[in-house]
Design a protein around this motif. Structure first.
Motif, mmCIF file in Angstrom:
data_model
loop_
_atom_site.group_PDB
_atom_site.id
_atom_site.type_symbol
_atom_site.label_atom_id
_atom_site.label_comp_id
_atom_site.label_asym_id
_atom_site.label_seq_id
_atom_site.Cartn_x
_atom_site.Cartn_y
_atom_site.Cartn_z
ATOM 1 N N LEU A 18 0.833 -1.177 -0.042
ATOM 2 C CA LEU A 18 -0.024 -0.019 -0.235
ATOM 3 C C LEU A 18 0.854 1.227 0.078
ATOM 4 C CD1 LEU A 18 -2.796 -1.209 2.501
ATOM 5 C CD2 LEU A 18 -3.147 -0.884 0.094
ATOM 6 N N GLY A 19 2.008 1.443 0.638
ATOM 7 C CA GLY A 19 2.726 2.247 0.712
ATOM 8 C C GLY A 19 3.378 2.633 -0.818
ATOM 9 N N ASP A 20 3.808 1.631 -1.515
ATOM 10 C CA ASP A 20 4.314 1.912 -2.625
ATOM 11 C C ASP A 20 3.111 2.373 -3.732
ATOM 12 O OD1 ASP A 20 6.908 0.957 -2.114
ATOM 13 O OD2 ASP A 20 6.418 -1.109 -2.786
ATOM 14 N N PHE A 21 2.166 1.865 -3.243
ATOM 15 C CA PHE A 21 0.849 2.318 -4.299
ATOM 16 C C PHE A 21 0.533 3.918 -3.919
ATOM 17 C CE2 PHE A 21 -3.932 2.525 -4.709
ATOM 18 C CZ PHE A 21 -4.078 2.706 -6.203
ATOM 19 N N PHE A 22 0.494 4.474 -2.853
ATOM 20 C CA PHE A 22 0.207 5.780 -2.434
ATOM 21 C C PHE A 22 1.427 6.570 -3.004
ATOM 22 C CE2 PHE A 22 -2.323 3.879 1.521
ATOM 23 C CZ PHE A 22 -3.303 3.588 0.752
ATOM 24 N N ALA A 23 2.507 6.112 -2.653
ATOM 25 C CA ALA A 23 3.691 6.923 -2.987
ATOM 26 C C ALA A 23 3.602 7.164 -4.587
ATOM 27 C CB ALA A 23 5.106 6.213 -2.816
#
Length: 253
Positions: A18-23
């Motif tokens: 999720l962190g990669d996606f939001f970034a």
């Protein structure tokens, strides 16, 4: 189990993904809102829960299984014991075999309830008739009785002739195996409650002190994105998602 190493690894990987996606969304300069929730709650394996001082945690005994009840009640009723009572597990919906004479069905269910309620692991046994006679509950499910919780999921076409509810902390898996040590589906809040998290950049965060429901997600998001819908379109209610002076549901709500 919810506290096992496998679950910790899964949650860590989900967090990283999720962190990669939001970034990626941030790099594109996009405005977005995030909602995270789940389809059901969960309970840890009872062996670990007992180590954490939950003395009542245990695995269900074979005594409450459909096969054990069939073996005990078949000779009493003069019927073939095998498959006299059927279920898809040692809790929940139980059915009497379809060839049981109508005049014996009530007696067999009463005898089964007596055997089950003698078990220290069983909290309640409710007949289909008793569940159907219970008014459909309203308001927050956390205040419902066990009978009301059974009524909310009762379907006369599919539900059992009676329902067995185990005590809180009793896991309906008699013998654990690889990949199968805990489950869900009880009437207790640890299986019913789920997290619901809303997030948007710049939004003032807070923890909602009152009970909300998953049906509140759709009207809350509709208001957040300015979607106009006819009154009464949703079962849920709009939640003000911003802990600041603003109201994401609009003025007066």
């Amino acid at each position: 189990g919810t506290e096992g190493a496998e679950m910790c690894i899964q949650l860590t990987q989900l967090d990283l993904a999720l962190g990669d996606f939001f970034a990626s969304l941030d790099r594109r300069g996009l405005d977005y809102a995030v909602v995270l929730t789940a389809d059901h709650g969960g309970f840890d394996m009872p062996e670990r829960l007992r180590e954490q001082a939950l003395d009542g945690a245990s695995r269900v005994s074979a005594d409450v299984s459909a096969s054990a009840l069939s073996a005990a009640l078949g000779p009493r009723s003069g019927l073939e014991p095998k498959g006299l009572i059927l279920s898809d597990g040692p809790a929940g919906d139980y059915w009497l075999r379809t060839d049981v004479p109508e005049g014996l069905r009530g007696k067999i269910m009463d005898d089964a309830a007596a055997i089950l309620m003698a078990s220290p692991q069983v909290e309640a046994v409710l007949s289909a008739a008793a569940i159907a006679a219970t008014p459909m509950p309203h308001g927050s499910p956390e205040t419902w009785t066990l009978a009301q919780r059974a009524r909310a999921s009762y379907n006369p076409l599919h539900s059992g002739d009676f329902v067995v509810m185990l005590k809180r902390g009793v896991v309906p898996i008699p013998n654990p195996g690889p990949g199968y040590v805990a489950t869900h589906g009880s009437p207790w809040d640890y299986d019913r409650r789920v997290p619901i998290l809303f997030w948007r950049k710049g939004m003032t965060g807070f923890e909602q002190p009152g009970a909300v429901e998953t049906v509140d997600i759709a009207p809350s998001l509709a208001a957040l994105v300015g979607l106009k819908v006819p009154q009464g379109s949703f079962d849920g209610r709009c939640l003000d998602l911003d802990g600041g002076p603003g109201n994401t549901c609009g003025a007066g709500e």
